[in-house]
Design a protein around this motif. Structure first.
Motif, short mmCIF file in Angstrom:
data_model
loop_
_atom_site.label_atom_id
_atom_site.label_comp_id
_atom_site.label_asym_id
_atom_site.label_seq_id
_atom_site.Cartn_x
_atom_site.Cartn_y
_atom_site.Cartn_z
N PHE A 71 16.26 19.93 6.75
CA PHE A 71 15.02 19.24 7.12
C PHE A 71 15.10 17.78 6.69
O PHE A 71 15.24 17.46 5.51
CB PHE A 71 13.83 19.95 6.48
N GLU A 72 15.00 16.88 7.66
CA GLU A 72 15.25 15.46 7.37
C GLU A 72 14.27 14.88 6.34
O GLU A 72 14.62 14.02 5.55
CB GLU A 72 15.25 14.62 8.66
N GLY A 73 13.04 15.38 6.35
CA GLY A 73 12.04 14.85 5.44
C GLY A 73 12.26 15.23 3.98
O GLY A 73 11.64 14.67 3.09
N PHE A 74 13.13 16.20 3.75
CA PHE A 74 13.33 16.72 2.40
C PHE A 74 14.00 15.71 1.48
O PHE A 74 13.40 15.22 0.53
CB PHE A 74 14.21 17.97 2.48
N GLY A 75 15.26 15.41 1.80
CA GLY A 75 16.02 14.49 0.96
C GLY A 75 15.46 13.08 0.96
O GLY A 75 15.42 12.41 -0.08
N ASP A 76 14.96 12.66 2.13
CA ASP A 76 14.41 11.31 2.28
C ASP A 76 13.34 11.00 1.24
O ASP A 76 13.15 9.85 0.85
CB ASP A 76 13.72 11.14 3.65
N ARG A 77 12.57 12.01 0.85
CA ARG A 77 11.43 11.77 -0.02
C ARG A 77 11.71 12.12 -1.47
O ARG A 77 10.79 12.26 -2.27
CB ARG A 77 10.21 12.54 0.50
N GLY A 78 12.99 12.27 -1.80
CA GLY A 78 13.35 12.50 -3.19
C GLY A 78 13.42 13.96 -3.60
O GLY A 78 13.54 14.27 -4.77
N PHE A 79 13.33 14.85 -2.61
CA PHE A 79 13.44 16.28 -2.92
C PHE A 79 14.90 16.70 -2.73
O PHE A 79 15.40 16.72 -1.60
CB PHE A 79 12.52 17.11 -2.02
N ARG A 80 15.59 16.99 -3.83
CA ARG A 80 17.02 17.31 -3.76
C ARG A 80 17.22 18.80 -3.98
O ARG A 80 16.85 19.33 -5.02
CB ARG A 80 17.79 16.57 -4.86
N ILE A 81 17.83 19.45 -3.01
CA ILE A 81 18.12 20.87 -3.19
C ILE A 81 19.33 21.00 -4.11
O ILE A 81 20.45 20.61 -3.76
CB ILE A 81 18.34 21.57 -1.84
N LEU A 86 0.84 -1.20 0.00
CA LEU A 86 0.00 0.00 0.00
C LEU A 86 0.88 1.26 0.00
O LEU A 86 0.57 2.24 -0.68
CB LEU A 86 -0.96 -0.01 1.20
N ALA A 87 1.98 1.21 0.75
CA ALA A 87 2.89 2.38 0.78
C ALA A 87 3.44 2.64 -0.63
O ALA A 87 3.46 3.79 -1.08
CB ALA A 87 4.03 2.13 1.77
N ALA A 88 3.87 1.57 -1.30
CA ALA A 88 4.43 1.74 -2.65
C ALA A 88 3.38 2.31 -3.59
O ALA A 88 3.65 3.20 -4.40
CB ALA A 88 4.94 0.40 -3.18
N HIS A 89 2.14 1.82 -3.44
CA HIS A 89 1.08 2.30 -4.31
C HIS A 89 0.76 3.77 -4.03
O HIS A 89 0.54 4.56 -4.95
CB HIS A 89 -0.16 1.43 -4.14
N LEU A 90 0.75 4.14 -2.76
CA LEU A 90 0.46 5.54 -2.41
C LEU A 90 1.57 6.46 -2.93
O LEU A 90 1.30 7.55 -3.41
CB LEU A 90 0.29 5.70 -0.89
N ARG A 91 2.82 5.99 -2.83
CA ARG A 91 3.93 6.80 -3.37
C ARG A 91 3.73 7.02 -4.86
O ARG A 91 3.96 8.11 -5.37
CB ARG A 91 5.28 6.13 -3.08
N GLU A 92 3.27 5.97 -5.54
CA GLU A 92 3.04 6.09 -6.98
C GLU A 92 1.89 7.06 -7.27
O GLU A 92 2.00 7.94 -8.12
CB GLU A 92 2.74 4.69 -7.54
N ILE A 93 0.78 6.89 -6.51
CA ILE A 93 -0.37 7.80 -6.68
C ILE A 93 0.06 9.24 -6.48
O ILE A 93 -0.30 10.13 -7.24
CB ILE A 93 -1.50 7.46 -5.68
N LEU A 94 0.86 9.48 -5.43
CA LEU A 94 1.25 10.84 -5.09
C LEU A 94 2.34 11.38 -6.02
O LEU A 94 2.68 12.55 -5.95
CB LEU A 94 1.72 10.91 -3.62
N GLY A 95 2.86 10.51 -6.86
CA GLY A 95 3.91 10.98 -7.78
C GLY A 95 5.26 11.07 -7.11
O GLY A 95 6.13 11.83 -7.55
N LEU A 96 5.45 10.29 -6.03
CA LEU A 96 6.70 10.37 -5.27
C LEU A 96 7.76 9.39 -5.75
O LEU A 96 8.85 9.33 -5.19
CB LEU A 96 6.44 10.13 -3.77
N GLY A 97 7.46 8.63 -6.81
CA GLY A 97 8.42 7.64 -7.27
C GLY A 97 9.50 8.23 -8.15
O GLY A 97 9.87 7.64 -9.16
N ARG A 98 9.97 9.40 -7.80
CA ARG A 98 11.00 10.06 -8.63
C ARG A 98 11.76 11.05 -7.77
O ARG A 98 11.47 11.23 -6.59
CB ARG A 98 10.34 10.79 -9.80
N THR A 99 12.75 11.69 -8.39
CA THR A 99 13.50 12.72 -7.69
C THR A 99 13.05 14.09 -8.19
O THR A 99 12.75 14.24 -9.37
CB THR A 99 15.01 12.54 -7.96
#
Lengths: 209, 209
Positions: A99-109, A68-81
């Motif tokens: 912010f620890e949540g930034f890089g963890d979720r594929g958001f790269r500054i 379900l987590a993998a599917h939600l990541r896909e729905i939310l469009g989080l399967g990328r950088t």
């Protein structure tokens, strides 16, 4: 794609964060009741939210956590950088960069800018702060997905205009001001002042949440 | 006091921020249409929101800016000073201590704590960072209205328990975790991860806001 209400996205995101916490604890299934609590919803709402995107879970067994987590990541469009540029190299910018949540979720500054010439050239987490006037040329060479605005209120609209002009389609705004952007640009506003006002009201009211 | 929905409080707060911006520009009256736009509502909703707390505005003239702002501040319980303790002296804490909207609205950071012994004794804006274990005794001597949690997720619940145990009734939580608190304690959560998820979805969807 079907229209999805912002409140639904928010719940999906809350379900995902809860599932990620469950996965860390080695849990294999969760009930719709537990998901509901995490999302501030009813079990019926959880089933409705998830069935909107396909079929999940089995009656009496619950939802499988990693699937379900993998599917939600896909729905939310989080399967990328996501390539993020941060405008505002002050303390807020530094906090965001860490912010620890930034890089963890594929958001790269990818780059940090500032409108204040005294900050340009300084280092923030291995990135050299660049002058905001370079945004346009830089993003033409290497486009960014998300612009984060961490400058004072008075400079925020100008920064938003520059980001939009440079092709950025999504903005996370920390400045305490409402931004005007063209149709088709997403803006999320983190407004501490509104949260403080709500706490002030709660303290007055004495009624808790 | 009548029950007021959180969404109403949020709109009142948005109206107030808009009125404060109008006041700075010397504007004397605003229309319900302009207020509606600021609050993400309809003019009818504005009139309903405001009439709930008394009678305002005159047909064809609009709302008087300074009077309505003063009244909204009173409704929201902002006509006083709030004693705030900040737990978490890292970069996020430093950013918060400098947040311009904090002090301006009567929120005074009275003390800063950290659970990390290596940060205790450091200075943050003229305040010496204290060990979090002193919270209970300190707040017994000088109670606080609001506790701000800016520690990592793993420490956040412990800090919340300590704040509640020390009599704090309102918490602003920046840690990416849901806090469990007793009935009667207000918690507002600033969750950057949720906002980032929403932007990711918007980028996928391509549909803007």
């Amino acid at each position: 794609m079907k229209h999805v209400a912002p409140s639904t996205i928010r719940r999906l995101s809350l379900y995902l964060h809860f599932l990620e916490a469950c996965a860390l604890e080695g849990q294999e299934t969760v009930s719709s009741r537990a998901l509901a609590e995490a999302g501030g919803a009813t079990p019926a709402q959880v089933r409705k939210d998830l069935s909107f995107f396909g079929s999940f879970g089995r009656r009496g067994v619950g939802y499988p956590v990693p699937e379900l987590a993998a599917h939600l990541r896909e729905i939310l469009g989080l399967g990328r950088t996501f390539r993020v540029v941060l405008v505002g190299a002050g303390r807020l910018g530094a906090a965001l960069a860490h912010f620890e949540g930034f890089g963890d979720r594929g958001f790269r500054i990818a780059a940090v800018y500032d409108t204040d010439a005294s900050k340009v050239g300084a280092r923030l987490d291995g990135l050299v702060v660049r002058g905001a006037e370079r945004l346009g040329a830089d993003l033409q060479a290497a486009p960014a997905d998300i612009g984060v605005i961490g400058v004072p209120a008075a400079s925020a609209q100008g920064v938003a205009d520059a980001l939009v002009g440079a092709g950025v389609k999504a903005i996370l705004n920390f400045a305490p001001v409402r931004l005007l952007v063209p149709e088709g640009i997403s803006v999320k506003h983190v407004n501490l002042a509104l949260e403080l006002d709500a706490l002030a009201f709660a303290l007055r009211d004495g009624s808790g949440r």
